[in-house]
Design a protein around this motif. Structure first.
Motif, PDB file in Angstrom:
ATOM      1  N   HIS A 147     -46.337  18.607 -54.152  1.00  0.00           N
ATOM      2  CA  HIS A 147     -44.970  18.698 -53.648  1.00  0.00           C
ATOM      3  C   HIS A 147     -44.760  19.956 -52.822  1.00  0.00           C
ATOM      4  CE1 HIS A 147     -43.855  15.267 -56.143  1.00  0.00           C
ATOM      5  NE2 HIS A 147     -44.680  15.788 -57.029  1.00  0.00           N
TER       6      HIS A 147
ATOM      7  N   GLU B 264     -45.289   5.171 -51.390  1.00  0.00           N
ATOM      8  CA  GLU B 264     -44.297   5.837 -52.245  1.00  0.00           C
ATOM      9  C   GLU B 264     -44.491   7.351 -52.200  1.00  0.00           C
ATOM     10  OE1 GLU B 264     -41.586   4.513 -53.624  1.00  0.00           O
ATOM     11  OE2 GLU B 264     -42.286   2.710 -52.566  1.00  0.00           O
TER      12      GLU B 264
ATOM     13  N   THR C 203     -41.957  10.261 -50.769  1.00  0.00           N
ATOM     14  CA  THR C 203     -41.558  11.422 -51.572  1.00  0.00           C
ATOM     15  C   THR C 203     -41.740  12.728 -50.785  1.00  0.00           C
ATOM     16  OG1 THR C 203     -42.239  10.250 -53.563  1.00  0.00           O
ATOM     17  CG2 THR C 203     -41.990  12.630 -53.756  1.00  0.00           C
TER      18      THR C 203
ATOM     19  N   ASN D 252     -39.425  13.117 -47.757  1.00  0.00           N
ATOM     20  CA  ASN D 252     -38.075  13.390 -48.257  1.00  0.00           C
ATOM     21  C   ASN D 252     -37.959  14.849 -48.701  1.00  0.00           C
ATOM     22  OD1 ASN D 252     -35.483  12.910 -49.185  1.00  0.00           O
ATOM     23  ND2 ASN D 252     -36.226  12.324 -51.236  1.00  0.00           N
ATOM     24  N   GLU D 253     -38.953  15.334 -49.425  1.00  0.00           N
ATOM     25  CA  GLU D 253     -38.919  16.720 -49.904  1.00  0.00           C
ATOM     26  C   GLU D 253     -38.994  17.731 -48.755  1.00  0.00           C
ATOM     27  OE1 GLU D 253     -40.881  15.911 -54.307  1.00  0.00           O
ATOM     28  OE2 GLU D 253     -42.145  16.651 -52.689  1.00  0.00           O
TER      29      GLU D 253
END
Ligand SMILES: [Zn+2]
Lengths: 255, 132
Positions: free
Chosen positions: B26, B54, B58, B61-62
């Motif tokens: 992340h 997916e 993620t 988006n982050e």
């Protein structure tokens, strides 16, 4: 003859200089028999292949593969990725590969798509089963000790003697292989079945003292129909550094 | 570190390897940069089936990037029907996956919490010896 990438910007006081082993990899990967094997293994109708070079050094091999992807794979939708423990090598590699891609495009060649060169230990940060072609020119010289990987100081505020010591250590990481010159290669071989995709191939360079035929026998004993073959060699006469390249793959790609 | 590369990386710690939370990493405090490159439509088309959609949703988006389509676009959606040229969807994907990079920041493992630094575009996955 395919063009050899320029590495004139690379500082050989701290990064491995392209040598006979590097050039043997270039010749082998672009040989008619490997080109034929690779185009059969990765037919154009299938998803884009991902190439990883471990221990890129100057970046000459990764740059050659990226710049000449169209020739080697018969397709240009090939992604390439590098990893090296030496931060200077990562920087040098990026420059070498970008230069080769630019030269290839200018010469209306058919380059692949370079992604990155990361700092890391072998394939530790690579997602399992994601690599289609893994290339490794290891530290293969037998040495009493294996240099440690971590704790290097990259600060610019160092005395000349500290810098010299650090740079010597970085260079030793590129050649010192520990017992039989195989300590690092053995770790990489253990990672191959994990990191390679179902159609994945490893190209690993060995010297005579690494006992290539013993290595082949060990690979053939892995579970899952693995095999290995010598697909390139040099220095056949005498000389203690006789080199060869193993191709390691699954005879029957697992589903 | 190109956004596309995040599809192929995971936490470097052995103890995280089998844990699904170790992928994707992340991005945190990421400084982004946009570097123009030539579009290779075949590459995008043949790379899409390899993406963990997916996971890519993620991370984009982050990073505060435009949303990816809900599902992996089909090959037909990548070509403009009337002109036969690359579609806007293809151009957007090229821009997002190949031209957008993390110049600096961190990549964080959701399983162990370890933060990998990215400096001048180069990610450092070398672990201190006590963490290997
Ligand atoms: Zn972790």
């Amino acid at each position: 003859m395919l063009p050899t990438p320029s590495t004139s910007h690379v500082d050989y006081d701290r990064i491995y200089e392209p040598a006979e082993d590097s050039y043997l990899l270039l010749d082998t990967l672009s040989s008619p028999s490997e080109v034929e094997f690779l185009s059969k293994q990765f037919p154009q109708s299938e998803i884009a292949p991902l190439v990883l070079e471990v221990g890129t050094g100057s970046g000459v091999v990764l740059a050659f593969v990226t710049g000449n992807a169209g020739h080697i794979f018969g397709r240009n939708d090939v992604a390439t990725l590098g990893v090296d423990v030496n931060e200077f090598a990562c920087e040098g590699t990026i420059q070498t590969v970008q230069g080769a891609v630019k030269d290839a495009a200018a010469a209306s060649g058919n380059p692949g798509q370079f992604l990155e060169c990361c700092k890391g230990d072998l394939t530790s940060a690579v997602k399992p089963q994601s690599i289609d072609v893994l290339i490794f020119n290891p530290p293969y010289v037998p040495t009493e000790h294996l240099p440690i990987l971590t704790g290097m100081n990259y600060d610019s505020a160092m005395t000349s003697s500290q810098k010299f010591e650090r740079d010597s250590h970085l260079l030793s990481l590129s050649y010192a292989g520990g017992a039989d010159g195989m300590e690092t290669t053995n770790r990489l071989l253990d990672e191959l079945p994990v990191v390679l995709s179902h159609r994945g191939i490893g190209y690993v360079l060995l010297c005579a003292q690494n006992r290539p035929h013993d290595v082949i026998a060990r690979i053939q004993a892995w579970t899952g129909d693995w095999t290995a073959e010598i697909v390139g060699s040099s220095g056949k006469k005498a000389g203690w550094e006789k080199l060869c390249i193993l191709r390691i793959w699954r005879r029957e790609p697992c589903p | 570190m190109k956004v596309l590369t995040l599809n192929f990386l995971t936490c470097a710690r052995k103890t995280c390897k089998q844990n699904p939370a170790a992928f994707p990493l992340h991005p945190k405090e990421a400084e982004l940069e946009q570097i123009e490159t030539d579009i290779n439509p075949l590459f995008i088309q043949n790379m899409l089936p390899r993406l963990d959609w997916e996971a890519m949703k993620t991370v984009t988006n982050e990073l505060g990037l435009p949303n990816l389509p809900l599902e992996t676009p089909t090959a037909e959606a990548l070509v403009d029907e009337s002109s036969g040229e690359p579609s806007q969807t293809l151009k957007d994907l090229h821009s997002l996956l190949m031209e957008t990079s993390v110049a600096s920041g961190k990549l964080v493992c959701a399983n162990c919490g370890h933060e990998y630094a990215v400096k001048e575009g180069i990610a450092n996955f070398l672990l201190p010896s006590h963490m290997v």
